[in-house]
Write an enzyme that holds these catalytic residues in place. Structure first.
Site, PDB file in Angstrom:
ATOM      1  CG  HIS A  32      13.794  -3.494 -18.836  1.00 16.46           C
ATOM      2  ND1 HIS A  32      13.962  -2.589 -20.129  1.00 16.46           N
ATOM      3  CD2 HIS A  32      14.208  -2.644 -17.789  1.00 16.46           C
ATOM      4  CE1 HIS A  32      14.573  -1.525 -19.816  1.00 16.46           C
ATOM      5  NE2 HIS A  32      14.469  -1.492 -18.290  1.00 16.46           N
TER       6      HIS A  32
ATOM      7  CD  GLU B 175      12.289   2.771 -17.834  1.00 17.20           C
ATOM      8  OE1 GLU B 175      12.025   1.542 -17.933  1.00 17.20           O
ATOM      9  OE2 GLU B 175      13.026   3.219 -16.921  1.00 17.20           O
TER      10      GLU B 175
END
Length: 322
Positions: free
Chosen positions: A38, A107
């Site tokens: 992330h 994402e």
């Protein structure tokens, strides 16, 4: 037998802590490990997001047995696929063959930072397929030139290659991604225990290949503490992946989950120290046909207590059940 894995969740702990956690997970007897990749945490309360590949390099040197895996890396926006191929080859060498490259379509939370916008799902899958083709070509050795719909590669070559390339996994959530994974992947990745995903993966060519799932859990001797922590740090999970892939930042996830109650989270995540509840959380994945399930313990500061409990109580119970 279902293998049980441990998740280094980069969103909830710093880099040194993450390496220490996976070292303890290896000691505790977990069968494998996975690592999120992330740029942002889901919620500000999680509080972290170090560079996953740097952490994995340190983990490869600090451990000796436990397999490592990205869960998952998006090889299309933050990272050019040619760079992902180089990183994966290097990590496979550092870990002496213990690395698997888990890939996904990404994402918005993490990929928006490069300023390229957020494509529709169909386009993201096109990009992922082209990226996998580039990575496979570079794993093959020699120079690669590629001029495609989404990527250009000019005379690239990975100089340090392992004898056998790392296996590639692809994350799936619907029929289109299952078709992609069935054709291109060595294993499939999913965070929902939906048998239809594995059926589709098999139908498109994935029969007999490993399938890796993931389950969030929240251990604490005090159940109320566990429920509170799960709500503070993991209520984003309730959104489902069609929503989670689209939101652009932690503030968006906080707004989207403002009405999620602690009891709502506790219904979907086992909280406390009732080992039977943890076993039952894994059961749907085992019954769906997953061969591996990675556990995510919620809360960076609770990892060592969870790992101690896992070694003594949880892992024996899971191995007896599955």
């Amino acid at each position: 037998m279902v293998q049980i894995g441990y998740t280094m969740l980069t969103e909830q702990a710093g880099p040194r802590e993450l390496v220490g956690h996976v070292v303890r997970a290896e000691e505790a007897g977990f069968d494998f490990s996975v690592t999120s990749d992330h740029y942002f945490p889901w919620l500000r309360s999680q509080g972290h997001s170090p560079h996953a590949w740097t952490v994995l390099g340190a983990a490869a040197q600090a451990t000796s047995r436990i397999p490592l895996m990205t869960y998952v890396t998006c090889p299309t926006m933050r990272y050019h696929p040619a760079v992902v191929a180089q990183k994966a080859a290097t990590l496979h060498l550092l870990s002496e063959g213990r690395f698997r490259l888990g890939l996904g379509a990404g994402e918005n939370l993490n990929e928006h930072i490069t300023g390229g916008g957020w494509p529709a799902a169909d386009v993201r899958h096109e990009m992922l397929e082209e990226a996998v083709d580039i990575i496979r070509a570079l794993f093959g050795g020699g120079y690669v030139n590629h001029h495609g719909a989404h990527f250009d590669v000019e005379s690239a070559k990975v100089w340090d290659l392992p004898d056998e390339p790392p296996p590639i996994g692809i994350a799936v959530s619907g029929d289109q991604s299952c078709e992609l994974a069935g054709r291109l992947a060595d294993l499939v990745i999913a965070v929902e225990p939906r048998p239809e995903l594995l059926d589709a993966f098999d139908r498109y060519g994935g029969a007999g290949k490993p399938r890796v799932g993931q389950v969030p859990v929240c251990y604490d001797p005090d159940r109320e503490t566990a429920v509170r922590r799960a709500h503070e740090q993991f209520r984003w999970f309730a959104g489902g992946w069609k929503v989670n892939a689209e939101l652009p930042g932690p503030a968006s996830f906080e707004a989207a989950t403002q009405f999620v109650r602690p009891e709502d989270v506790a219904e979907s995540i086992p909280c406390g120290d009732d080992v039977s509840a943890f076993v039952e959380a894994v059961r749907p994945f085992a019954e769906a046909g997953f061969t591996e399930v990675a556990l995510v313990q919620v809360g960076g500061e609770s990892q060592h207590a969870f790992l101690d409990w896992s070694e003594k109580t949880l892992l024996p119970a899971l191995r007896e059940a599955f």
